[in-house]
Enzyme design. Structure first.
Site, PDB file in Angstrom:
ATOM      1  N   ARG A 224      52.215  63.054  60.099  1.00  0.00           N
ATOM      2  CA  ARG A 224      52.221  64.251  60.940  1.00  0.00           C
ATOM      3  C   ARG A 224      52.300  63.832  62.412  1.00  0.00           C
ATOM      4  NH1 ARG A 224      53.636  66.596  57.149  1.00  0.00           N
ATOM      5  NH2 ARG A 224      52.578  68.234  55.977  1.00  0.00           N
ATOM      6  N   HIS A 272      61.908  65.310  60.651  1.00  0.00           N
ATOM      7  CA  HIS A 272      60.960  65.687  59.590  1.00  0.00           C
ATOM      8  C   HIS A 272      61.690  65.838  58.244  1.00  0.00           C
ATOM      9  CE1 HIS A 272      56.829  67.719  58.766  1.00  0.00           C
ATOM     10  NE2 HIS A 272      57.287  67.090  57.697  1.00  0.00           N
TER      11      HIS A 272
HETATM   12  P1  NDP Z   1      46.803  61.871  49.571  1.00  0.00           P
HETATM   13  O1  NDP Z   1      45.794  62.940  49.817  1.00  0.00           O
HETATM   14  O2  NDP Z   1      47.241  61.592  48.194  1.00  0.00           O
HETATM   15  O3  NDP Z   1      46.266  60.497  50.189  1.00  0.00           O
HETATM   16  C1  NDP Z   1      45.703  60.422  51.463  1.00  0.00           C
HETATM   17  C2  NDP Z   1      45.244  58.993  51.723  1.00  0.00           C
HETATM   18  O4  NDP Z   1      44.758  58.922  53.071  1.00  0.00           O
HETATM   19  C3  NDP Z   1      44.086  58.568  50.815  1.00  0.00           C
HETATM   20  O5  NDP Z   1      44.212  57.225  50.466  1.00  0.00           O
HETATM   21  C4  NDP Z   1      42.871  58.759  51.718  1.00  0.00           C
HETATM   22  O6  NDP Z   1      41.779  57.912  51.424  1.00  0.00           O
HETATM   23  C5  NDP Z   1      43.448  58.368  53.054  1.00  0.00           C
HETATM   24  N1  NDP Z   1      42.635  58.938  54.145  1.00  0.00           N
HETATM   25  C6  NDP Z   1      42.335  60.229  54.377  1.00  0.00           C
HETATM   26  N2  NDP Z   1      41.517  60.344  55.436  1.00  0.00           N
HETATM   27  C7  NDP Z   1      41.284  59.081  55.865  1.00  0.00           C
HETATM   28  C8  NDP Z   1      40.505  58.525  56.909  1.00  0.00           C
HETATM   29  N3  NDP Z   1      39.773  59.299  57.725  1.00  0.00           N
HETATM   30  N4  NDP Z   1      40.474  57.183  57.042  1.00  0.00           N
HETATM   31  C9  NDP Z   1      41.180  56.383  56.212  1.00  0.00           C
HETATM   32  N5  NDP Z   1      41.955  56.853  55.202  1.00  0.00           N
HETATM   33  C10 NDP Z   1      42.002  58.176  55.038  1.00  0.00           C
HETATM   34  O7  NDP Z   1      48.034  62.233  50.523  1.00  0.00           O
HETATM   35  P2  NDP Z   1      49.593  61.978  50.228  1.00  0.00           P
HETATM   36  O8  NDP Z   1      49.789  60.515  50.055  1.00  0.00           O
HETATM   37  O9  NDP Z   1      50.056  62.878  49.150  1.00  0.00           O
HETATM   38  O10 NDP Z   1      50.259  62.509  51.597  1.00  0.00           O
HETATM   39  C11 NDP Z   1      49.854  62.030  52.863  1.00  0.00           C
HETATM   40  C12 NDP Z   1      50.449  62.893  53.976  1.00  0.00           C
HETATM   41  O11 NDP Z   1      51.842  62.637  54.124  1.00  0.00           O
HETATM   42  C13 NDP Z   1      50.398  64.402  53.729  1.00  0.00           C
HETATM   43  O12 NDP Z   1      49.120  64.925  54.024  1.00  0.00           O
HETATM   44  C14 NDP Z   1      51.453  64.907  54.685  1.00  0.00           C
HETATM   45  O13 NDP Z   1      50.887  65.227  55.934  1.00  0.00           O
HETATM   46  C15 NDP Z   1      52.407  63.731  54.847  1.00  0.00           C
HETATM   47  N6  NDP Z   1      53.742  64.030  54.281  1.00  0.00           N
HETATM   48  C16 NDP Z   1      54.843  63.954  55.100  1.00  0.00           C
HETATM   49  C17 NDP Z   1      56.094  64.246  54.598  1.00  0.00           C
HETATM   50  C18 NDP Z   1      57.327  64.119  55.433  1.00  0.00           C
HETATM   51  O14 NDP Z   1      58.415  64.533  54.996  1.00  0.00           O
HETATM   52  N7  NDP Z   1      57.261  63.557  56.617  1.00  0.00           N
HETATM   53  C19 NDP Z   1      56.286  64.653  53.197  1.00  0.00           C
HETATM   54  C20 NDP Z   1      55.081  64.658  52.418  1.00  0.00           C
HETATM   55  C21 NDP Z   1      53.856  64.369  52.966  1.00  0.00           C
HETATM   56  P3  NDP Z   1      40.988  58.013  50.014  1.00  0.00           P
HETATM   57  O15 NDP Z   1      41.981  57.519  48.975  1.00  0.00           O
HETATM   58  O16 NDP Z   1      39.858  57.112  50.188  1.00  0.00           O
HETATM   59  O17 NDP Z   1      40.643  59.465  49.821  1.00  0.00           O
END
Ligand code: NDP
Length: 309
Positions: A224, A272
Site C-alpha cells: 500500500r 497499482h
Molecule cells: P496476509 O494477511 O496473508 O499476511 C500479512 C503478513 O504481514 C503476515 O505475515 C503478518 O504477520 C505480517 N504482518 C502484519 N502486521 C505486521 C507487523 N506489524 N509487523 C510485522 N509483520 C506484520 O496478507 P496478504 O499476504 O494476503 O496481503 C498483504 C497485502 O498486500 C494486502 O493487505 C494488500 O494491502 C496488499 N496487496 C496488494 C496488491 C496489489 O496489487 N498491489 C494485491 C493484493 C494485495 P503474521 O503472519 O505474524 O500475522
C-alpha cells in the site's frame, strides 16, 4: 436477504455478470440503488463511500473485493461486531509473485540501467547481479509473501522474511516483531513490502528503515502507498544510499501528474496492477460466503479487526 455491491461504477458490470453466473437467483443490488436498507445483509465493497455502511442495520458480513481490508477499516462507521472477510485467491497470489519476480529480476539483470541507457542511445554492457549473491528480504509472510519467497528461492536468491509472529517455513530464515527488524533489514539487498496496511505498518518504509539497509539496497513496494514515506525515499535515493525502487502503490492514486516520482530516473512505476482482482475467479468464493452467512455459518477468511488484517 440481499447482497449489495459497492464498487466504482466502471467495474460494476463485470461483477454483476460473474456473481449472477454463480447464482442466477441472487438478490443483488448495485450501489446506489440499494432498495430498503434493512434488506441488505451482505455487502461487497471496494473503496466504498465512507460513512455509508452504518445505514445498513441488518448487516451480517462485509466482504472486501481485494486482499486488503484497509479501505474498509478506514471508515469510522463500520458497524461494530459485523465480520469482515477478505479475498484469498490462488491466481492473485501467483500474479503477485510474478510481479515480485519481475521487479527483482528487472533490478538484478540491470534492466533499470539499460532503460536509462536506452533513452540516451548508449551501448554499455553491464554484468547482472547473480541471484546467489542477492539477499531478498520480504516484509510480510502471509499469503503473498510466502509464495513470492518460495518462487524467488527457486531462482537461486537468498530469501528471508519478517512477520509479526514467528514463522517456520522450510528454507526461509525469518525474523518476527519490531525488535528483530533491524537485524532483518541489515541483510536485505532487496527489500520487498507485502505487509497489510495497519496502524503498526503505516509509514514503515521510512528513513530509519532505509538507513538500516545495506548501501545500494533496492526497494519494492507492492502493498500500500501509505507504507512508504515518499520524501524519505527520495532523500535515500538522491543520497545514493538506495539504488532504486519499484513502486506499484502510492499515497495518492492515480499518482498526480506533478509528482516527483514520475521523473525520477531510479524509480519504476506501475499503476497499482501487481495483482488485480478478477471478478471471474473470485465470484465463487464471494457467493459461497454469502451462502454460508445465509445458513448461519461464519464466513471464510474473516480478518481480525483488532489486528487490522
Ligand atoms: P496476509 O494477511 O496473508 O499476511 C500479512 C503478513 O504481514 C503476515 O505475515 C503478518 O504477520 C505480517 N504482518 C502484519 N502486521 C505486521 C507487523 N506489524 N509487523 C510485522 N509483520 C506484520 O496478507 P496478504 O499476504 O494476503 O496481503 C498483504 C497485502 O498486500 C494486502 O493487505 C494488500 O494491502 C496488499 N496487496 C496488494 C496488491 C496489489 O496489487 N498491489 C494485491 C493484493 C494485495 P503474521 O503472519 O505474524 O500475522
Amino acid at each position: 436477504m440481499a447482497m449489495l455491491l459497492m464498487t466504482p461504477k466502471s467495474k460494476g458490470d463485470a461483477w454483476v455478470k460473474h456473481l449472477r453466473a454463480q447464482d442466477p437467483g441472487l438478490d443483488l443490488r448495485v450501489w446506489p440503488e440499494t432498495g430498503p436498507a434493512d434488506e441488505i445483509e451482505f455487502i461487497l465493497c471496494w473503496k466504498h463511500p465512507l460513512g455509508e455502511l452504518k445505514k445498513f442495520r441488518n448487516l451480517k458480513c462485509i466482504a472486501s473485493l481485494g486482499f486488503g481490508v484497509d479501505h474498509i477499516l478506514r471508515d469510522p462507521d463500520v458497524p461494530p461486531g459485523v465480520p469482515i472477510a477478505r479475498l484469498v485467491d490462488a491466481s492473485m497470489i501467483h500474479a503477485m509473485s510474478e510481479y515480485i519476480l519481475t521487479a527483482v529480476l528487472y533490478h538484478t539483470r540491470r534492466f533499470d540501467l539499460f532503460q536509462q541507457d536506452t533513452s540516451q542511445r548508449k551501448w554499455q554492457a553491464c554484468r547482472p547481479l547473480h541471484p546467489q549473491n542477492v539477499r531478498v528480504g520480504i516484509m510480510g509472510l502471509g499469503h503473498l509473501g510466502v509464495d513470492a519467497a518460495q518462487k524467488l528461492r527457486l531462482l537461486g536468491f537468498q530469501v528471508s522474511g519478517w512477520s509479526r509472529t514467528v514463522k517456520h517455513v522450510e528454507g526461509l530464515p525469518s525474523w518476527a516483531g519490531p525488535d528483530a527488524l533491524e537485524e532483518f533489514l541489515a541483510q536485505a539487498d532487496v527489500l520487498v513490502c507485502l505487509l497489510p496496511l495497519t496502524r503498526e505498518t503505516q509509514g514503515i518504509l521510512d528513513r530509519r528503515t532505509f538507513a538500516r539497509l545495506p548501501a545500494g539496497a533496492y526497494i519494492i513496494n507492492a502493498a500500500r502507498g501509505e507504507h512508504l514515506v515518499e520524501e524519505d525515499l527520495l532523500t535515500a535515493l538522491d543520497s545514493g544510499h538506495l539504488s532504486g525502487a519499484c513502486l506499484d502503490v502510492f499515497r495518492e492514486e492515480p499518482l498526480p501528474e506533478s509528482h516527483p516520482f514520475w521523473d525520477h530516473p531510479r524509480i519504476t512505476i506501475t499503476p497499482h496492477s501487481a495483482s488485480l482482482t478478477d471478478p471471474k475467479t473470485v465470484a465463487p468464493q464471494l457467493v459461497e460466503n454469502y451462502r454460508r452467512v445465509r445458513s448461519g455459518l461464519a464466513p471464510l477468511h474473516v480478518i481480525d479487526i483488532q489486528k487490522g488484517y
